[in-house]
Design an enzyme around this catalytic site. Structure first.
Site, PDB file in Angstrom:
ATOM      1  N   HIS A  22       0.837  -1.206   0.000  1.00 40.72           N
ATOM      2  CA  HIS A  22       0.000   0.000   0.000  1.00 40.72           C
ATOM      3  C   HIS A  22       0.868   1.252   0.000  1.00 40.72           C
ATOM      4  O   HIS A  22       0.682   2.160  -0.826  1.00 40.72           O
ATOM      5  CB  HIS A  22      -0.909  -0.020   1.226  1.00 40.72           C
ATOM      6  CG  HIS A  22      -1.821   1.164   1.316  1.00 40.72           C
ATOM      7  ND1 HIS A  22      -3.101   1.171   0.811  1.00 40.72           N
ATOM      8  CD2 HIS A  22      -1.628   2.411   1.854  1.00 40.72           C
ATOM      9  CE1 HIS A  22      -3.662   2.339   1.023  1.00 40.72           C
ATOM     10  NE2 HIS A  22      -2.789   3.112   1.665  1.00 40.72           N
ATOM     11  N   GLU A  23       1.800   1.302   0.936  1.00 36.42           N
ATOM     12  CA  GLU A  23       2.647   2.488   1.040  1.00 36.42           C
ATOM     13  C   GLU A  23       3.593   2.608  -0.149  1.00 36.42           C
ATOM     14  O   GLU A  23       3.931   3.725  -0.568  1.00 36.42           O
ATOM     15  CB  GLU A  23       3.432   2.460   2.359  1.00 36.42           C
ATOM     16  CG  GLU A  23       2.569   2.458   3.608  1.00 36.42           C
ATOM     17  CD  GLU A  23       1.595   3.630   3.664  1.00 36.42           C
ATOM     18  OE1 GLU A  23       1.892   4.687   3.087  1.00 36.42           O
ATOM     19  OE2 GLU A  23       0.520   3.481   4.271  1.00 36.42           O
ATOM     20  N   HIS A  26       1.866   4.626  -2.832  1.00 36.26           N
ATOM     21  CA  HIS A  26       2.005   6.071  -2.618  1.00 36.26           C
ATOM     22  C   HIS A  26       3.418   6.539  -2.980  1.00 36.26           C
ATOM     23  O   HIS A  26       3.601   7.550  -3.666  1.00 36.26           O
ATOM     24  CB  HIS A  26       1.740   6.408  -1.146  1.00 36.26           C
ATOM     25  CG  HIS A  26       0.333   6.204  -0.707  1.00 36.26           C
ATOM     26  ND1 HIS A  26      -0.756   6.706  -1.389  1.00 36.26           N
ATOM     27  CD2 HIS A  26      -0.185   5.568   0.393  1.00 36.26           C
ATOM     28  CE1 HIS A  26      -1.866   6.385  -0.753  1.00 36.26           C
ATOM     29  NE2 HIS A  26      -1.550   5.693   0.332  1.00 36.26           N
TER      30      HIS A  26
END
Length: 452
Positions: A22-23, A26
């Site tokens: 997920h990170e 980003h």
């Protein structure tokens, strides 16, 4: 490894994998948009390990492994050197900010597809969707023992897991659902299962059972585990005997014994019981004994009970595709799971599904441990579901979550200017309150599940 330690370990592994992806979503898009990333952290709190990369980003693993974050240069959070001002997140166009924020949930969606693809290629062992016992609504709808469920509605059901999920969804909507089956004789039929007849407020996890459908693998084998002294079976049957027929009527499950004994007892006379003992077939004569239950109701009995510890049946089905055919299957399954998840959220808001479906870290940990014990394919399936859930939760329009930030940016696109600091701060407080309420509900359900 104990259940507690196993649950904690597999929760850490699961959250670690999903949060990292997920990170990274980003992080990767932020770098493509020339935003300076100050820190990439898996976990919160005190650093257990960290190092600074050649890109001047601090990479860190923190002590609390229940999340993570990417800290980007932002003029709203501190002073920024004039040379780096153009690389601040807040200086980027609204479309770039939308791309950076949306990249986390998108990464989890792509991870879900990848995990499902791997699961399909490895092959997930399961049970065949063949019925072993039918009663109630299902019997009234024409279902028969030996029916194999091929399709529920428009959904193929190659295994019992798919069949149970499709039937439970239809039960929540209280639909009359068309079920395509292959009967024991090989003929195909379409039977209509009227799930609107389920009682109001039924127990959702038991919806399929309450509809009268019991799969073959959940039947108790007709094996003698205990014989009551002084009963008709005492001295005639032996522990470990497998009953195969009573007066010529075949037996496939322990539950088949009682109704046959009741009928024979009412007719009177001796029953011919066929058993398999140490590979040898025997025909033994037994006369049912009349007894009274605690309410004083009479019934007939042989005096036998199944083994206290039941042997887990072997898997007899497998959900598997080749490497190429698994690609569209993984995308299709991700879409189906996503639509089912959003539909479930709608049902909870509408009141047709219980809010007990909201789970917290304790339940997630228990499922992580249980799926890991079932093998690699089942654990990959669990990770895919969790990754999809993380993507959906983060897309909810709640300030603090990615979806809340996307909502801010969409408003900015409409009004032509960013929201005021005051409005955004108010939104953050509302978001924190909503998130705290959601977490409180999840923990309550977790504790309630442990108590049950």
């Amino acid at each position: 490894m104990s259940d507690l330690l196993g649950s904690v370990w597999w929760l850490i592994v699961s959250i670690g994998v999903l949060v990292t992806f997920h990170e990274f979503g980003h992080f990767w898009v932020a770098r493509r948009c020339d935003v300076k990333v100050l820190r990439f952290s898996v976990g919160f709190g005190k650093a257990l390990w960290s190092r600074r990369g050649h890109d001047d980003t601090e990479y860190m693993i923190a002590a609390i492994p229940l999340g993570g974050y990417v800290k980007m240069l932002d003029e709203r959070e501190g002073d920024v050197a004039p040379a780096d001002a153009s690389r601040a997140f807040n200086r980027k166009t609204v479309w770039q900010r939308i791309a950076i924020v949306a990249a986390g949930p998108i990464a989890n969606l792509l991870l879900c597809v990848l995990l499902l693809w791997a699961m399909f290629v490895i092959g997930r062992p399961d049970f065949a969707p063949t019925l072993g016992h039918v009663d109630g609504i299902a019997a009234q709808s024409g279902f028969r023992v030996g029916d194999t469920l091929l399709k529920v509605g428009d959904r193929d059901t190659p295994t019992w897991s798919e069949a149970a999920l499709a039937l439970t969804t239809a039960a929540l909507d209280r639909d009359e659902i068309a079920v395509q089956v292959r009967a024991a004789d090989g003929d195909r039929h379409t039977r209509k299962l009227d799930l609107s007849k389920l009682p109001a407020g039924f127990d959702e996890p038991r919806a399929v059972q309450l509809a009268g459908l019991t799969p073959r693998h959940r039947l108790t084998p007709p094996v003698v585990g205990e014989i009551q002294p002084g009963s008709p079976a005492y001295g005639v049957l032996a522990e470990g005997d497998r009953l195969t027929a009573i007066d010529g009527m075949p037996i496939t499950a322990f539950d088949d014994i009682r109704p046959l004994i009741q009928r024979l007892g009412d007719q009177g006379g001796v029953a011919m019981v066929e058993v398999l003992r140490d590979g040898e077939r025997l025909a033994l004569e037994l006369k049912p004994q009349r007894r009274n239950d605690p309410d004083g109701k009479a019934y007939w009995a042989l005096g036998v009970a199944p083994p206290a510890i039941q042997q887990i049946p072997a898997y007899d089905a497998r959900l598997q595709f080749g490497p190429l055919t698994a690609i569209p299957a993984a995308f299709s399954e991700t879409w189906r799971l996503a639509t089912d998840s959003f539909a479930m959220i709608g049902r909870m808001f509408g009141g047709s599904a219980s809010v007990e479906n909201v789970s917290g870290p304790i339940t997630i940990a228990r499922y992580a441990n249980a799926s890991a014990q079932l093998g690699v394919a089942w654990f990959l399936n669990f990770l895919a579901l969790l990754s999809l859930s993380l993507a959906i939760i983060n897309l909810l329009p709640i300030p603090v979550l990615d979806g809340g930030h996307l909502l801010y940016y969409l408003i900015e696109l409409v009004k032509g200017s960013p929201l005021s600091e005051r409005a955004m701060a108010a939104g953050q407080y509302v978001g924190l309150a909503l998130l705290a309420s959601l977490m409180g509900l999840a923990f309550y359900n977790d504790i309630l599940g442990l108590v049950r």
